[in-house]
Write an enzyme that holds these catalytic residues in place. Sequence first.
Site, PDB file in Angstrom:
ATOM      1  N   THR A 178       0.500  -2.204   2.155  1.00  0.00           N
ATOM      2  CA  THR A 178       1.331  -2.968   1.365  1.00  0.00           C
ATOM      3  C   THR A 178       2.763  -2.028   0.817  1.00  0.00           C
ATOM      4  OG1 THR A 178       0.392  -1.747  -0.639  1.00  0.00           O
ATOM      5  CG2 THR A 178      -0.385  -3.785  -0.026  1.00  0.00           C
ATOM      6  N   ASP A 179       3.775  -2.520   0.271  1.00  0.00           N
ATOM      7  CA  ASP A 179       4.479  -2.263  -0.453  1.00  0.00           C
ATOM      8  C   ASP A 179       4.353  -1.387  -1.607  1.00  0.00           C
ATOM      9  OD1 ASP A 179       8.563  -2.849  -0.833  1.00  0.00           O
ATOM     10  OD2 ASP A 179       7.136  -0.312  -1.869  1.00  0.00           O
ATOM     11  N   TRP A 180       5.053  -0.857  -2.514  1.00  0.00           N
ATOM     12  CA  TRP A 180       4.279   0.000  -3.688  1.00  0.00           C
ATOM     13  C   TRP A 180       4.604  -1.079  -5.125  1.00  0.00           C
ATOM     14  CZ3 TRP A 180       3.862   2.699   0.209  1.00  0.00           C
ATOM     15  CH2 TRP A 180       3.731   3.827   0.407  1.00  0.00           C
TER      16      TRP A 180
END
Length: 754
Positions: free
Chosen positions: A252-254
């Site tokens: 995932t992105d953060w």
Amino acid sequence: MPKKDAHTLVSQMTLDEKIHFVVGNGMKLPGGGDGGAAVGATEDKLPGAAGTTYAIPRLGIPSVVLADGPAGIRITPIRNGDSTKTYYATAFPVGTLLASTWDTALVRNLGVAFGNEVKEYGADILLAPALNIQRNPLGGRSFEYYSEDPLVSGNMAAAIVNGVQQNGVGTSIKHFVANEQETNRTLVNTIVSERALREIYLKGFQIAVQKSNPWTVMSSYNKVNGTYTSESKDLLTTILRNEWGFKGLVMTDWFGGKDVVAQMNAGNDLLMPGTPAQRDTIAAALKSGSLSQKTLDENCERILKIVMQCPAYNTYKFSDKPNLQAHAQVSRLAATEGMVVLKNEGSTLPLGKNIKRIAVYGNTSYEFISGGVGSGDVYEAHTVTLTEGLSAAGYTVDRTLQTAYQPYLLKERAKAPKPQYFFSLPAVLPEMQVSSEAIGHSADENDVAIITIGRNAGEFQDRALENDFTLSNGEKGLIDNVTKAFHRSGKKVVVLLNVGGVVETASWQATPDAILLTWQPGQEAGHAVADILSGKVNPSGKLAVSFPMQYSDVPAKDFPGKNLSDIPEKGVGGFSLGYNSEVKYEEGIYVGYRYYNTFKVQPAYPFGYGLSYTSFTYSGLKLSSSTFNKTITATIFIKNTGSVAGKEVVQLYISAPTDKIQKPAEELKGFAKTRLLKPGESQTLTFTITPADLASYHTDAVAWVADAGTYSVKIGASSADIKSTAVFNLPAAITVQKAHDVLKPQMTVNEMKQ
Ligand code: GLC
């Protein structure tokens, strides 16, 4: 001891270890506690890196380090206040400049140096490249991205991935997919047709996956057609893995996405940076059966296969001493190759041998911008300022001006609000006012004037229209006043655009004699600019994004989308706002030059445009056949007909038959840059056109189809400067690839039509 295979190792993990293994170790900001701000630095292993994965020492599985970003490794340069040992990184030019080189071999070589730095500082996976589409000039992260065109984006991404990964470290192509804005990025629903998705927004990633085999993919924050990308099995498994053959891991992105179980089931293997709550949710889902052990094992195995490729797994002893001097030269060379001369009236450039004394105007001339802010920032030891670069090249920079600007900037900077976070944009200071007397005096005392217009942007915010996309009155006034005075003294004026994204030029471009788009050229900025201004390097950069006449010409009208909640709108620009919203890509496939050419809207500077100090002729366009059968090759003869050595970027566009479905007037299907050709020298370039190049996505047929009919091959120096055309016929349609009928918009997208 023979290396165990990932499958066996996963089978030896306990359930608790597996649950930890699919969730990162968290975000520990200095003083920010666990799970602090969305982006920042983790203090594990490599201070300043963005995140780490979970170690299982009893199985010999180390934690691996994931570090940003696309223009250089972003790590903390000084640790625990001890400046006797520093960890500065090389700030390479930003993505949009690399694309403007149109030179995949150069970008790959830059990737080799870049990847060496990642490895020698002890990171394992670089969270780059970023290849979302520059759909609208106000996009806050356009500096990190490559182009409005997926062929350029995908090939640039593939080039840097191949270079970086040659070092035995990984990359993460991001943000997958359709994350073209910062405003509301974690909540916005991107509504886009399947065709535009496939032909424009997915295509670059598809090229990158198939040409470079990136170790990882980072899913984006946003939703596409109602589903978070990180939760979309259609996207992450059906398209990415089943259609394209991607073999690596998806992270995932953060803090991206919401539904952890949906992410696990979608094939989003790794949740970054990772929170304890995510682990609890996974444990509960296993108990309830909403997440199967099989899926958890599959995700663990995909993560472990990548971990086992990492330097950390192979106990690589990194030096903490990458060759920063050598990398600085790589950065400088790339910077000179990606700068674009937009205007050069009366051969103002290169500066003549008689030009020695330079009047340097513009705040940014004395605070030159090497790159953007946010996770795409880099902490380099030093950015070579414009004045340093000019002085090093033997020019005398006007002292009077320098001693006026420097205290002014210090004073104004001191008064300006301090950046609140590491990713905050520095305050934009009002252009220093210079009296007409002082300007007149400088025109008498100097041989030429240089004025720098600077723009910065970055993560968490999109750009504003006024005084950001457009120039401020102070900036325009400076250009007018300096040009009037210098022209009165028979001298010339050069404007430098030290920007990360497109700005308005039409209202002022007639005034100065020359305009050099330096982009954000990395740490060697001043040297690279001086290399171009002096003629030490003949500029060969060309635009990978269109410069529109005015913002209202931009086809991506719906930006940054509609607020679906009752929080009062704050419009474009400023901190990305946390309201539910939707953005409709109603321009469809007509992004950038695909729109300007098809709908005959004149841009200020077209896609593919850039001037050289020499001239080239194009001749002898030949096709291997006039009837398409399997492939066709096109050859073109390029000759340097000028007086200095130079390189030419040659573009191949295709105009396809439109009787079955609508198509853009032209689409880029190939490009190449000549080697450095001496005056009189020539080079033959060969392009191979495949059925995939001719195919458009037919939504009804759920397939890529090359329609039967007559195709025009157009060889251009830019999208608006076609030098030579040839035609061929495709007797019968070719179904190039059957796709899956997924990611359909939940509502009809009222797309632009010819
Ligand atoms: C950010 C960015 C992403 C970056 C990550 C780690 O929010 O969107 O590009 O790699 O977090 O810093």
